[in-house]
Structures are given as structure tokens and as C-alpha cells.
Design a protein around this motif. Structure first.
Motif, PDB file in Angstrom:
ATOM      1  N   GLN A  29      18.813 -45.356  -0.188  1.00 38.16           N
ATOM      2  CA  GLN A  29      20.028 -46.154  -0.239  1.00 38.16           C
ATOM      3  C   GLN A  29      19.730 -47.645  -0.115  1.00 38.16           C
ATOM      4  N   ARG A  30      18.787 -47.997   0.765  1.00 36.23           N
ATOM      5  CA  ARG A  30      18.413 -49.412   0.895  1.00 36.23           C
ATOM      6  C   ARG A  30      17.786 -49.941  -0.379  1.00 36.23           C
TER       7      ARG A  30
ATOM      8  N   GLN B 299      20.578 -50.589  -2.771  1.00 40.71           N
ATOM      9  CA  GLN B 299      21.301 -51.806  -2.411  1.00 40.71           C
ATOM     10  C   GLN B 299      20.538 -53.056  -2.836  1.00 40.71           C
TER      11      GLN B 299
END
Length: 305
Positions: free
Chosen positions: A262-263, A266
Motif C-alpha cells: 500500500q505504501r 501511495q
């Protein structure tokens, strides 16, 4: 002559700081070697002290008294908070709270003087010299806390990058039949890095008599990372309730890898926005000059005719 004296002062200050650090390391090495070699402690009589160098007979006791007095002036709460910050930063340059405060005061005194001296050497007017001194004072106040925060941030980021591999190795070791302490020892021996060093410190504290719960809480306090705090909380909860540690670590490993994915997504979504500023400031003007420049020149020649 002013230039020579100014740079000589700065050079001597830096050299004295380097000599102080090297002398401190040499004293520590001598003390460790005396314990390892089982040397007997010497009985320092007056004759033995008279053979010591001048700086050990005179300046070292003065420095010791100054250090004690300076420590008394620092409140206990501030010293404890500063010690926690230094631990979170990984004890940069082996600094203690006393040394950090001393360096901070030295920077606060030195930077305005250096900035004012530089303004004087550049023939600034008194208002300019005063402004340079104020700027140096502001930088001196901001720089030490900013340095500690940057070290904490870099250390936390490194620990977060190491977490998935550490978790996988810890899970595999537990599945192979090792206990939790044995699995941690295996991880420490196979991996290097910030997180491995913290777990090594945790094991040393357990060997010295602290409970596993207190040692793991110490790791959580020294690493300001939400994922590591959640992992240690899960381990402590599983130990308290008697849940299988392997299942907990496997779930935590999957969650950590999902969070890393997820990072990454992002950061990938932020990339176009970050590219927009250099695109507008540097690339678009060049394209406009190359594409519209000839047309503008033709318009100018046409209207001139």
C-alpha cells in the motif's frame, strides 16, 4: 590577518572536539581491557598521581566537577526525555544527554559569533552584522533538534524496511521448533541492521534479568514505527493469552507486506504530482521556446515589413 585568525579559531575548535571524542574512546578501551585481562585495580597514592600527566592531574578533576555540576542543573524529566530521544536516534556519535546539552550550548554560542565574524570580514554594516548574528543564533537553536529528528526518522525508516524479512525469518525459526528467545537469537545472528540490533539488545536485557515483556517494550519505545509497535503488542498479547506465536507472526507478516504494498502504491500515486513542479518550471518553458520561438520570430518579421 583577520581571515587567518578566524579560520584558525574554527579549526582549533573542531580539532579539540575530535581529540575529546578520541580520548573518551581510548579511556573506554583501556577500562574494558583491564576487565577482560583481569587486571587488579591500582592503588593510586600520591606518588603515583605525581607521575600522571598535567591534564590528568589538574584538568580531568576539574572537568569531572564541571560535569557533575552541569548534570545537577538539568532537570530529571528533561534528562529522561532527552535520553529517550537519543536512544530513538541510535545514540549518534555515542552522545550522552550531558554531551548533547554541552554541544548544543557550544553551537548556540559559536554560531552567532561565527556569523557575526563572517559579516565583519565581508565589511557589512552594523545592521548587517547584527542580522547575520541573529541568523546564526536561529540556526544554532534549530540545528541540534532537527539533527536528532532526522536521525530518528532515518532509523525508523530503515527498521520499517527490514521488518518483513525479520518477520519471515522469525516465523520460519518458530515453525522449526525453536522457542521465541532462540528464534530471536537466530534472527540476530543471520541478519544485520537497526531492527536486528534492537532485538540483540532485547536478548541481552533478558539475559541480565529483565522480563521479556519489559525488554520488548523497550524495543517499542526505541523505535518510533507503528508497525513495530503493533507487532510487539501482538506478541505480548499472544504471550499473555497463551495463543500460538507462529500464527500471530504469520498474520503479522502478511499484514506488514500488505502495508508495504500500500505504501508503494501511495508513493506511485504521488509521483505525478511531484513531477508536475519541475515539468512546469523547467521543461514546459524549454518546449515553448523551441516550438513557438520560430513562429514568434516570423510574426515579428512580418509585422516589421
Amino acid at each position: 590577518m583577520m581571515y587567518i585568525s578566524f579560520f584558525a579559531t574554527v579549526t582549533l575548535f573542531l580539532y579539540s572536539f575530535y581529540v575529546f571524542r578520541s580520548e573518551r574512546k581510548n579511556v573506554l578501551k583501556r577500562r574494558l581491557s583491564s576487565f577482560v585481562n583481569n587486571n587488579e585495580q591500582k592503588d593510586w597514592s600520591q606518588d603515583d598521581q605525581s607521575k600522571l600527566p598535567l591534564h590528568k592531574r589538574v584538568f580531568k578533576p576539574m572537568w569531572r566537577e564541571f560535569r557533575r555540576g552541569f548534570k545537577r542543573k538539568i532537570p530529571g524529566e528533561k534528562q529522561a526525555k532527552l535520553e529517550v530521544l537519543l536512544l530513538q536516534a541510535g545514540n549518534p556519535m555515542g552522545m550522552t544527554p550531558f554531551e548533547y546539552r554541552l554541544i548544543q550550548l557550544g553551537i548556540i554560542v559559536l554560531f552567532p559569533v561565527m556569523a557575526g565574524g563572517w559579516g565583519t570580514l565581508m565589511d557589512f554594516n552594523p545592521a548587517g552584522v547584527l542580522l547575520m548574528g541573529l541568523v546564526g543564533g536561529v540556526v544554532a537553536f534549530i540545528m541540534p533538534p532537527f539533527y536528532i529528528k532526522s536521525k530518528i526518522k532515518a532509523r525508523s525508516k530503515t527498521a520499517l524496511l527490514e521488518l518483513p524479512d525479520i518477520l519471515d525469518l522469525l516465523t520460519v525459526s518458530l515453525e522449526a521448533g525453536l522457542g521465541f528467545d532462540g528464534a530471536l537469537s537466530k534472527v540476530v545472528s543471520k541478519k544485520e541492521g537497526v531492527l536486528s540490533m534492537e532485538f540483540h539488545r532485547c536478548l541481552e536485557e533478558i539475559r541480565l534479568g529483565r522480563t521479556r515483556r519489559e525488554s520488548l517494550r523497550g524495543v517499542r519505545n526505541r523505535l518510533v514505527v507503528d508497525e513495530i509497535s503493533g507487532l510487539i503488542s501482538s506478541i505480548l498479547q499472544a504471550e499473555k493469552l497463551g495463543i500460538g506465536m507462529v500464527n500471530v507472526l504469520r498474520i503479522q507478516s502478511e499484514e506488514v507486506r500488505d502495508q508495504r504494498k500500500q505504501r508503494a502504491e501511495q508513493e506511485a500515486m504521488k509521483a505525478p504530482i511531484k513531477m508536475l513542479f519541475p515539468l512546469v518550471l523547467f521543461i514546459f518553458p524549454s518546449l515553448f521556446i523551441v516550438l513557438l520561438g520560430p513562429a514568434v520570430l516570423q510574426f515579428i518579421e512580418t509585422f516589421n515589413k
